[in-house]
Scaffold this motif. Structure first.
Motif, PDB file in Angstrom:
ATOM      1  N   ARG A  21       0.851  -1.203   0.000  1.00  0.00           N
ATOM      2  CA  ARG A  21       0.000   0.000   0.000  1.00  0.00           C
ATOM      3  C   ARG A  21       0.882   1.247   0.000  1.00  0.00           C
ATOM      4  NH1 ARG A  21      -1.041   4.775   2.601  1.00  0.00           N
ATOM      5  NH2 ARG A  21      -0.747   3.804   4.647  1.00  0.00           N
ATOM      6  N   ASN A 101      -8.350  -0.314   7.552  1.00  0.00           N
ATOM      7  CA  ASN A 101      -7.810   0.807   8.297  1.00  0.00           C
ATOM      8  C   ASN A 101      -8.558   2.035   7.795  1.00  0.00           C
ATOM      9  OD1 ASN A 101      -5.397   1.995   9.950  1.00  0.00           O
ATOM     10  ND2 ASN A 101      -5.614   3.287   8.147  1.00  0.00           N
ATOM     11  N   SER A 103      -9.092   5.777   7.634  1.00  0.00           N
ATOM     12  CA  SER A 103      -8.193   6.897   7.895  1.00  0.00           C
ATOM     13  C   SER A 103      -8.961   8.209   8.014  1.00  0.00           C
ATOM     14  CB  SER A 103      -7.195   6.994   6.743  1.00  0.00           C
ATOM     15  OG  SER A 103      -6.331   8.083   6.953  1.00  0.00           O
ATOM     16  N   ARG A 171      -3.898   3.943  14.743  1.00  0.00           N
ATOM     17  CA  ARG A 171      -2.575   4.188  14.143  1.00  0.00           C
ATOM     18  C   ARG A 171      -2.256   5.667  14.239  1.00  0.00           C
ATOM     19  NH1 ARG A 171      -1.996   3.052   7.844  1.00  0.00           N
ATOM     20  NH2 ARG A 171      -1.294   1.012   8.493  1.00  0.00           N
ATOM     21  N   THR A 175       2.742  11.505   9.119  1.00  0.00           N
ATOM     22  CA  THR A 175       2.486  11.547   7.681  1.00  0.00           C
ATOM     23  C   THR A 175       3.567  12.291   6.905  1.00  0.00           C
ATOM     24  OG1 THR A 175       0.149  11.410   8.156  1.00  0.00           O
ATOM     25  CG2 THR A 175       0.741  12.281   5.983  1.00  0.00           C
ATOM     26  N   HIS A 202       3.162   4.714  12.434  1.00  0.00           N
ATOM     27  CA  HIS A 202       3.475   4.709  11.001  1.00  0.00           C
ATOM     28  C   HIS A 202       4.388   5.900  10.730  1.00  0.00           C
ATOM     29  CE1 HIS A 202       2.376   4.360   6.628  1.00  0.00           C
ATOM     30  NE2 HIS A 202       2.515   5.679   6.671  1.00  0.00           N
ATOM     31  N   HIS A 204       7.456   8.171   8.549  1.00  0.00           N
ATOM     32  CA  HIS A 204       8.022   8.498   7.222  1.00  0.00           C
ATOM     33  C   HIS A 204       9.436   9.019   7.399  1.00  0.00           C
ATOM     34  CE1 HIS A 204       5.038   7.667   4.145  1.00  0.00           C
ATOM     35  NE2 HIS A 204       4.128   7.874   5.087  1.00  0.00           N
TER      36      HIS A 204
HETATM   37  O1  LIG Z   1      -4.110   7.327   7.976  1.00  0.00           O
HETATM   38  C1  LIG Z   1      -3.370   6.371   7.959  1.00  0.00           C
HETATM   39  O2  LIG Z   1      -3.743   5.248   8.192  1.00  0.00           O
HETATM   40  C2  LIG Z   1      -1.937   6.590   7.592  1.00  0.00           C
HETATM   41  C3  LIG Z   1      -1.824   6.976   6.201  1.00  0.00           C
HETATM   42  C4  LIG Z   1      -0.423   7.212   5.788  1.00  0.00           C
HETATM   43  O3  LIG Z   1       0.114   6.465   5.035  1.00  0.00           O
HETATM   44  C5  LIG Z   1       0.270   8.355   6.347  1.00  0.00           C
HETATM   45  O4  LIG Z   1      -0.348   9.154   7.045  1.00  0.00           O
HETATM   46  O5  LIG Z   1       1.479   8.487   6.063  1.00  0.00           O
END
Ligand SMILES: O=C(O)CCC(=O)C(=O)O
Ligand SMILES: CC(=O)SCCNC(=O)CCNC(=O)[C@H](O)C(C)(C)COP(=O)(O)OP(=O)(O)OC[C@H]1O[C@@H](n2cnc3c(N)ncnc32)[C@H](O)[C@@H]1OP(=O)(O)O
Length: 392
Positions: A21, A101, A103, A171, A175, A202, A204
């Motif tokens: 994803r 999930n 979001s 989560r 972002t 999560h 980045h």
């Molecule tokens: O809202 C989410 O589940 C995370 C989405 C995502 O990939 C992010 O916020 O970087």
């Protein structure tokens, strides 16, 4: 609900792999169905308990791919990423996945710019759509997008609302990669303390900190981590599965249930499918990360491998490799030649070392054993000539 493997391994931290994803959101990356199936199977064989495998809202082809993955009997949870709304939940229903999930932006900026909502209206959406997805038969997690730039009180209220609505996990997404490990800890700790929900992080990698932030989130109470193979993903990518799993196990003694020895092959598979080669120096899986050239290191390693290694390569199905190059010393050369039954007396070594340095510098690489053997012959000849100079 998915069928877990008969004997699930012990886990302290659950890996939710999002290679298919967020990994596929890497600019220019597009996996075929066959590639997605092969990656999913490799992840299942490696012991991943969960895959975030796609975005049903993208349409029929993505839905079909998710259907194939969900019906494959992989023994792991197949989860779809959805916006928090009816259309996406309906699309996920067609995909037949185990879990969604849902979001919802957490920061005021994303709430207002994308959805024109205030915080209270966002919570209202959670109260409305989590039960809708539960009624559709899904296990439901909620993704707080841009949690790292959200108001902390709102995050607490969001966690409360998500739990009351019946979701099993929240989560917290960094972002835009705005966190460092201290801030990641500060983000997660109060929510993990206040809520019984499972917390997923999560990250980045915009500042190269996604792995470090993920570890800090776990220290703060996150039990689930969202990662990708090779760290591919939107912009600079996500936290790297191999790095996170290796550090959780090797540095913190936390069980992920993964077979770490499968990580290098997994990285290669995703590198081929994504067209993003594994860098030679990539931690854990890169070609050269267990290769040693420097004389002082090799001299130590030959006596005791613990002298100069951070991680034990055996854990990852790999081995130390000694390479001969510009920085090699006598012990490394004696070892390399000794493996070919060739002795290296000190006088010859003293002549061989500069020859090796010179050739490695001209070639700008490590030398092959054939090259080293040829240089050794030259060094022997020069030593003999000095011992027995010709007289005219
Ligand atoms: O809202 C989410 O589940 C995370 C989405 C995502 O990939 C992010 O916020 O970087
Ligand atoms: C941080 C993240 O990684 S979020 C995940 C990002 N993933 C993707 O974008 C997956 C690939 N995306 C796509 O294929 C497309 O963008 C689709 C199919 C999802 C949507 O396509 P389109 O309908 O053409 O919308 P478009 O991409 O132009 O705009 C995004 C829409 O999603 C809406 N949206 C964004 N996040 C959310 C959310 N959490 N909940 C509800 N709606 C949302 C936006 O407001 C916008 O709606 P609008 O079209 O009514 O203005």
């Amino acid at each position: 609900m998915f069928e877990a493997r008969a004997s699930s391994p012990k886990r302290d931290v659950w890996i939710n792999d999002t290679t298919l994803r967020d990994g596929e959101q890497t600019p220019g990356v597009a996996f075929t169905l066959a590639e997605k199936v092969a990656i999913a199977e490799a992840l299942a064989e490696a012991g991943a308990p969960e895959l975030e495998a796609g975005t049903p809202a993208m349409g029929d082809e993505e839905i079909e791919t998710l259907r194939v993955l969900a019906s494959r009997g992989l023994g792991l949870r197949v989860l779809a990423w959805c916006r928090m709304g009816k259309a996406d939940i309906d699309a996920a229903r067609r995909a037949g996945v185990d879990a969604v999930n849902l979001s919802i932006p957490a920061s005021d900026r994303l709430l207002s710019v994308k959805l024109g909502l205030d915080r209270a209206e966002a919570l209202e959406r959670v109260r409305r759509y989590v039960p809708m997805a539960l009624d559709a038969g899904f296990e439901v997690a909620v993704g707080a997008e841009d949690a790292s730039r959200a108001d902390p009180d709102h995050l607490l209220r969001l966690a409360e609302t998500v739990a009351e609505a019946g979701a099993f996990r929240l989560r917290l997404a960094d972002t835009v990669g705005a966190l460092d490990p201290f801030r990641a800890h500060d983000l997660v700790a109060p929510i993990a303390r206040a809520s019984d929900l499972a917390i997923e992080f999560h990250g980045h990698d915009d500042y190269g900190l996604a792995t470090a932030n993920t570890l800090a989130a776990v220290r703060a109470g996150a039990t689930h981590v969202s990662v990708t193979v090779g760290g591919i993903g939107e912009r600079a990518g996500n936290a790297c599965l191999a790095e996170v799993a290796a550090a959780l196990e090797g540095l913190h003694g936390l069980k992920t249930g993964l077979d770490l020895a499968r990580l290098p092959a997994l990285a290669e598979r995703v590198a081929r499918a994504s067209g993003r080669p594994v860098p030679d120096g990539k931690a854990i899986v890169g070609r050269d990360v267990f290769a040693h050239e420097s004389g002082i290191h090799v001299a130590g390693l030959l006596v005791d491998p613990e002298t100069y290694r951070g991680a034990d390569p055996k854990l990852f199905g790999r081995r130390h490799r000694i390479v001969i190059g510009k920085h090699s010393g006598a012990k490394a050369l004696a070892h390399a030649l000794g493996e070919h039954g060739v002795e290296l007396p000190p006088l010859v070594a003293a002549r061989l070392i500069p020859l090796v340095r010179s050739l490695a510098t001209r070639r700008k690489r490590a030398l092959s054993i054939d090259e080293v053997l040829r240089l050794h012959e030259q060094a022997c000849a020069a030593t003999a000539a000095q011992d027995h100079p010709r007289r005219f």
